[in-house]
Design a protein around this motif. Structure first.
Motif, PDB file in Angstrom:
ATOM      1  N   TYR A 557      42.284  85.759  -1.569  1.00 22.21           N
ATOM      2  CA  TYR A 557      41.606  84.820  -0.673  1.00 22.21           C
ATOM      3  C   TYR A 557      41.903  85.261   0.749  1.00 22.21           C
ATOM      4  O   TYR A 557      42.949  85.843   1.021  1.00 22.21           O
ATOM      5  CB  TYR A 557      42.162  83.416  -0.936  1.00 22.21           C
ATOM      6  N   ASP A 558      40.984  85.008   1.656  1.00 23.72           N
ATOM      7  CA  ASP A 558      41.182  85.392   3.056  1.00 23.72           C
ATOM      8  C   ASP A 558      40.886  84.169   3.918  1.00 23.72           C
ATOM      9  O   ASP A 558      39.758  83.686   3.964  1.00 23.72           O
ATOM     10  CB  ASP A 558      40.246  86.546   3.416  1.00 23.72           C
ATOM     11  N   TYR A 559      41.919  83.693   4.627  1.00 30.39           N
ATOM     12  CA  TYR A 559      41.782  82.450   5.374  1.00 30.39           C
ATOM     13  C   TYR A 559      42.419  82.594   6.745  1.00 30.39           C
ATOM     14  O   TYR A 559      43.607  82.895   6.865  1.00 30.39           O
ATOM     15  CB  TYR A 559      42.447  81.312   4.601  1.00 30.39           C
ATOM     16  N   GLN A 560      41.607  82.420   7.788  1.00 30.45           N
ATOM     17  CA  GLN A 560      42.087  82.443   9.168  1.00 30.45           C
ATOM     18  C   GLN A 560      42.900  83.696   9.470  1.00 30.45           C
ATOM     19  O   GLN A 560      43.957  83.652  10.102  1.00 30.45           O
ATOM     20  CB  GLN A 560      42.886  81.168   9.473  1.00 30.45           C
ATOM     21  N   GLY A 561      42.385  84.833   9.014  1.00 29.04           N
ATOM     22  CA  GLY A 561      43.014  86.102   9.318  1.00 29.04           C
ATOM     23  C   GLY A 561      44.152  86.485   8.408  1.00 29.04           C
ATOM     24  O   GLY A 561      44.752  87.551   8.577  1.00 29.04           O
ATOM     25  N   ASN A 562      44.471  85.647   7.428  1.00 24.89           N
ATOM     26  CA  ASN A 562      45.555  85.912   6.483  1.00 24.89           C
ATOM     27  C   ASN A 562      44.999  86.158   5.086  1.00 24.89           C
ATOM     28  O   ASN A 562      44.357  85.274   4.508  1.00 24.89           O
ATOM     29  CB  ASN A 562      46.521  84.726   6.421  1.00 24.89           C
ATOM     30  N   GLN A 563      45.257  87.338   4.535  1.00 21.32           N
ATOM     31  CA  GLN A 563      44.923  87.591   3.130  1.00 21.32           C
ATOM     32  C   GLN A 563      46.082  87.079   2.291  1.00 21.32           C
ATOM     33  O   GLN A 563      47.240  87.429   2.521  1.00 21.32           O
ATOM     34  CB  GLN A 563      44.674  89.076   2.901  1.00 21.32           C
ATOM     35  N   GLN A 564      45.762  86.247   1.291  1.00 19.04           N
ATOM     36  CA  GLN A 564      46.796  85.496   0.599  1.00 19.04           C
ATOM     37  C   GLN A 564      46.428  85.282  -0.867  1.00 19.04           C
ATOM     38  O   GLN A 564      45.284  85.482  -1.279  1.00 19.04           O
ATOM     39  CB  GLN A 564      46.983  84.145   1.281  1.00 19.04           C
ATOM     40  N   VAL A 565      47.395  84.852  -1.632  1.00 16.48           N
ATOM     41  CA  VAL A 565      47.214  84.577  -3.056  1.00 16.48           C
ATOM     42  C   VAL A 565      46.982  83.091  -3.265  1.00 16.48           C
ATOM     43  O   VAL A 565      47.785  82.262  -2.839  1.00 16.48           O
ATOM     44  CB  VAL A 565      48.444  85.034  -3.862  1.00 16.48           C
ATOM     45  N   LEU A 566      45.868  82.749  -3.910  1.00 19.26           N
ATOM     46  CA  LEU A 566      45.649  81.394  -4.414  1.00 19.26           C
ATOM     47  C   LEU A 566      45.420  81.405  -5.914  1.00 19.26           C
ATOM     48  O   LEU A 566      45.754  80.455  -6.617  1.00 19.26           O
ATOM     49  CB  LEU A 566      44.452  80.736  -3.716  1.00 19.26           C
ATOM     50  N   ASP A 567      44.792  82.475  -6.411  1.00 19.24           N
ATOM     51  CA  ASP A 567      44.435  82.591  -7.831  1.00 19.24           C
ATOM     52  C   ASP A 567      45.494  83.444  -8.525  1.00 19.24           C
ATOM     53  O   ASP A 567      45.845  84.524  -8.042  1.00 19.24           O
ATOM     54  CB  ASP A 567      43.062  83.238  -7.965  1.00 19.24           C
ATOM     55  N   GLN A 568      45.972  82.958  -9.661  1.00 14.96           N
ATOM     56  CA  GLN A 568      47.058  83.651 -10.329  1.00 14.96           C
ATOM     57  C   GLN A 568      46.855  83.658 -11.842  1.00 14.96           C
ATOM     58  O   GLN A 568      46.180  82.784 -12.403  1.00 14.96           O
ATOM     59  CB  GLN A 568      48.403  82.993 -10.016  1.00 14.96           C
ATOM     60  N   ILE A 569      47.466  84.650 -12.479  1.00 11.78           N
ATOM     61  CA  ILE A 569      47.570  84.707 -13.937  1.00 11.78           C
ATOM     62  C   ILE A 569      49.047  84.848 -14.268  1.00 11.78           C
ATOM     63  O   ILE A 569      49.667  85.859 -13.916  1.00 11.78           O
ATOM     64  CB  ILE A 569      46.763  85.881 -14.534  1.00 11.78           C
ATOM     65  N   LEU A 570      49.606  83.819 -14.877  1.00  8.25           N
ATOM     66  CA  LEU A 570      51.021  83.835 -15.248  1.00  8.25           C
ATOM     67  C   LEU A 570      51.154  84.050 -16.750  1.00  8.25           C
ATOM     68  O   LEU A 570      50.350  83.525 -17.531  1.00  8.25           O
ATOM     69  CB  LEU A 570      51.705  82.536 -14.837  1.00  8.25           C
ATOM     70  N   VAL A 571      52.168  84.794 -17.145  1.00  5.23           N
ATOM     71  CA  VAL A 571      52.292  85.189 -18.554  1.00  5.23           C
ATOM     72  C   VAL A 571      53.684  84.847 -19.082  1.00  5.23           C
ATOM     73  O   VAL A 571      54.663  84.792 -18.334  1.00  5.23           O
ATOM     74  CB  VAL A 571      52.021  86.700 -18.731  1.00  5.23           C
ATOM     75  N   SER A 572      53.751  84.639 -20.392  1.00  8.12           N
ATOM     76  CA  SER A 572      55.021  84.346 -21.053  1.00  8.12           C
ATOM     77  C   SER A 572      55.814  85.632 -21.258  1.00  8.12           C
ATOM     78  O   SER A 572      55.274  86.741 -21.126  1.00  8.12           O
ATOM     79  CB  SER A 572      54.747  83.658 -22.394  1.00  8.12           C
ATOM     80  N   PRO A 573      57.114  85.524 -21.599  1.00  4.86           N
ATOM     81  CA  PRO A 573      57.961  86.720 -21.719  1.00  4.86           C
ATOM     82  C   PRO A 573      57.451  87.762 -22.696  1.00  4.86           C
ATOM     83  O   PRO A 573      57.604  88.962 -22.454  1.00  4.86           O
ATOM     84  CB  PRO A 573      59.304  86.127 -22.177  1.00  4.86           C
ATOM     85  N   SER A 574      56.837  87.344 -23.801  1.00  2.00           N
ATOM     86  CA  SER A 574      56.383  88.336 -24.787  1.00  2.00           C
ATOM     87  C   SER A 574      55.312  89.241 -24.203  1.00  2.00           C
ATOM     88  O   SER A 574      55.228  90.429 -24.552  1.00  2.00           O
ATOM     89  CB  SER A 574      55.846  87.634 -26.038  1.00  2.00           C
ATOM     90  N   ILE A 575      54.479  88.712 -23.314  1.00  3.85           N
ATOM     91  CA  ILE A 575      53.441  89.531 -22.684  1.00  3.85           C
ATOM     92  C   ILE A 575      54.056  90.400 -21.594  1.00  3.85           C
ATOM     93  O   ILE A 575      53.753  91.597 -21.498  1.00  3.85           O
ATOM     94  CB  ILE A 575      52.326  88.640 -22.098  1.00  3.85           C
TER      95      ILE A 575
END
Length: 608
Positions: A557-575
């Protein structure tokens, strides 16, 4: 992120007289003798003359604003004092089209006001203005005071002083130190004629004819030309918003990495949507960097590809279906599972009780087929009408698309809009009590917000649990240029509660089956370094896979001149332990002025 109506175009600093709630009220004498602009601006953020009438304030008109609800002009003293903390410029609010011209030497009588764009509740800094002016023209055709150059050397490396704890964290009363803090430096130039040169675009032109540049080309630069927002402490001091005093039709259509060559000159304003803004009387010439949309690689036969994509309030009336379909088929290479966020109901924002999204999803699936992609199947749970936030009447929700030729969905009855999905143990393995189902949908954490959608999938005989999320937005948080430092992030309260619920549900799965493949993905509305992500990750139940990328590539995402993380994929330990995890933030939207969504999709590939 904050929203804006189309009617707001260029009307960014409505005068103080329009809203008493948006004015800093001070007790002061009713009148002051003749003063100069630097006396009015003073050496703090609040004018020592706020609330007072002033007379015979001299200066030269540097620019006029004849449009919107903030009509007026900027006045600058050609004879500055020797104090770098005191600005020599000020905005004069006239309410109607100003009758002065650039180059006029005038004197002004009026009332000094401190207007807070967005209202006092926004926490924004105030803009010093002279209101209800009486103007006397001394001469015309004078040279405008030379523009102060803003560049990498003039802007300090430190962003802001800490707020005064005795004033609830406000920096308003602190003496400005423009050689030490960037926000103090910009404040010391408020209302003055300023100039930037050969600046790189770090946020693309938006629908309101605004873009962001950086005067510090090396500051946290990303590999595609943006500026990374990597922590709450590493602020990007070189960011500056650019608008134009000219026709919006002539405003450049810039992408990230492009350059405004030559000089861009105009008064330095302060507005609700980004703070310090150069309102250009003269714009540089746009030079394209030729940025192209990214394409991820195709998953191998034995790899499961799972994606998340916020399609930004998609409803059947939109004209973006073909483009979204092409993005999914070509740029994302037809992932096996796609979690879609912001799918609206069948009549969009019409608030008539409709909650089904069958037409919306069906239209997207057909467009994907027409683009050469697979015939996706889908699952979702309709929300209770007007209970999940977002655009009123739109009933946004998460939807699973899946390719039935590659992956199967385990349908298990019982999931609806108000029934909580649970976890059971069957033959030593974890199972969802309902698939699809929603996580604890009546919990107060989800009030007026999207409820997570859980589903059970099977790929090559292996079960994968997928939880689609769209957590509480950042709306209501104070901006980075707020008068309160550090800014208050009030939206975190609900988002942290939501993250706690998602983590608890993942714990339930892992307590039954330690090696379960679990993915929690979606628009988390928070950074990979945030407290929200820390709560989601818990004690190792999940891990945000975007952290497998180099830091300069971690943005969605890019907001007010800052490229940043809003969208994520989180995984469990086995992955995570599988050693074959491959993550890609596919930049097809956030950096472009012709984006079809403001989010970049994310793709995870792994072998269950």
């Amino acid at each position: 992120m904050p929203s804006r109506s189309s009617a707001r175009l260029a009307a960014l600093t409505v005068a103080a007289v329009c809203s008493a709630a948006s004015t800093v009220v001070l007790t002061s004498p009713a009148h002051a003798d003749a003063v100069r602009i630097h006396d009015i601006q003073g050496s703090t953020r609040i004018s020592p003359y706020a609330g007072q009438k002033v007379t015979d304030v001299p200066g030269i008109v540097t620019a006029t604003r004849t449009y919107g609800s903030s009509k007026g002009f900027w006045l600058q003293d050609p004879t500055p004092d020797d104090n770098p903390a005191t600005s020599e410029g000020v905005f004069v609010f006239t309410s109607s089209a100003p009758k002065v011209a650039v180059g006029d030497s005038i004197t002004v009588a009026g009332t000094v006001s401190e207007y807070v764009p967005g209202g006092a509740s926004s926490g924004n800094q105030s803009l010093t203005e002279i209101t209800k002016p009486t103007i006397t023209t001394v001469s015309t055709g004078n040279a405008v005071p030379a523009a102060t150059v803003i560049d990498a050397r003039s802007v300090p490396a430190r962003y802001t002083p800490a707020g005064d704890t005795a004033a609830s964290g406000s920096i308003n009363a602190l003496a400005l130190d423009p050689s030490k803090y960037a926000l103090d430096y910009y404040e010391s130039l408020e209302g003055m004629n300023v100039q930037v040169a050969d600046t790189r675009v770090v946020t693309a032109t938006d629908p309101y004819s605004e873009l962001w540049v950086t005067v510090k080309p090396r500051e946290h630069r990303t590999h595609r030309g943006g500026t990374l927002y990597g922590s709450y402490e590493s602020q990007n001091t070189g960011r500056l918003q650019i608008q134009s005093l000219g026709s919006t039709a002539d405003f450049p259509k810039a992408n990230v990495g492009d350059t405004l060559e030559g000089t861009t000159t105009g008064p330095l304003d302060f507005n609700q949507y980004g703070g310090y803004t150069l309102v250009a009387s003269k714009l540089g010439t746009l030079k394209s960097a030729g940025l192209e949309r990214e394409t991820t690689r195709k998953q191998a036969r034995g790899e499961l590809a799972v994606a998340t994509y916020n399609v930004e309030n998609l409803d059947p009336s939109d004209a973006t279906f073909d483009k979204h379909a092409a993005a999914i088929v070509n740029n994302l290479q037809s992932p096996d599972i796609v979690s879609l966020e912001e799918i609206q109901d069948n009549n969009g924002a019409k608030d008539d009780g409709t909650v089904s999204a069958s037409e919306t999803v069906g239209k997207l699936i057909d467009a994907i087929v027409a683009a050469g992609g697979p015939k996706y199947d889908w699952r979702s749970v309709d929300p209770v009408n007007d209970q999940d936030g977002g655009e009123p009447g739109g009933n946004i929700r998460q939807v699973f698309l899946f390719n039935p030729e590659r992956v199967s969905f385990v349908d298990r009855a019982g999931g609806d809009s108000t029934t909580a999905v649970g976890v059971t143990k069957v033959h030593g393995k974890a199972q969802l009590t309902a698939s699809p189902g929603r996580i604890d949908p009546t919990n107060a954490a989800w009030t007026n917000s999207r409820k997570p959608l859980a589903g059970e999938f099977v790929f090559r005989g292996k079960t994968v649990f997928v939880i689609a999320n769209h957590l509480n937005s950042k709306g209501g948080d104070q901006g980075l240029t707020a008068q309160y430092q550090p800014p208050v992030r009030s939206s975190e309260i609900q988002r942290h509660a939501q993250a706690t619920e998602v983590n608890a549900f993942v714990k339930d799965i892992l307590s039954v089956q330690r090696n379960a493949n679990v993915i929690a993905l979606g628009d988390m509305n928070d950074f990979e370094f945030s407290g929200t992500t820390q709560i989601l990750e818990g004690d190792g139940e999940l891990w945000s896979a975007i952290k497998s990328l180099p830091k300069s590539e971690r943005y969605t995402y890019d907001y007010q001149g800052n490229q940043q993380v809003l969208d994520q994929i989180l995984v469990s330990p086995s992955i995570r332990r599988g050693c074959d995890l491959d993550y890609d933030s596919v930049h097809i939207n956030s950096e472009f002025n012709d984006q079809i969504s403001d989010h970049d999709p994310q793709v995870l590939r792994f072998r269950p």
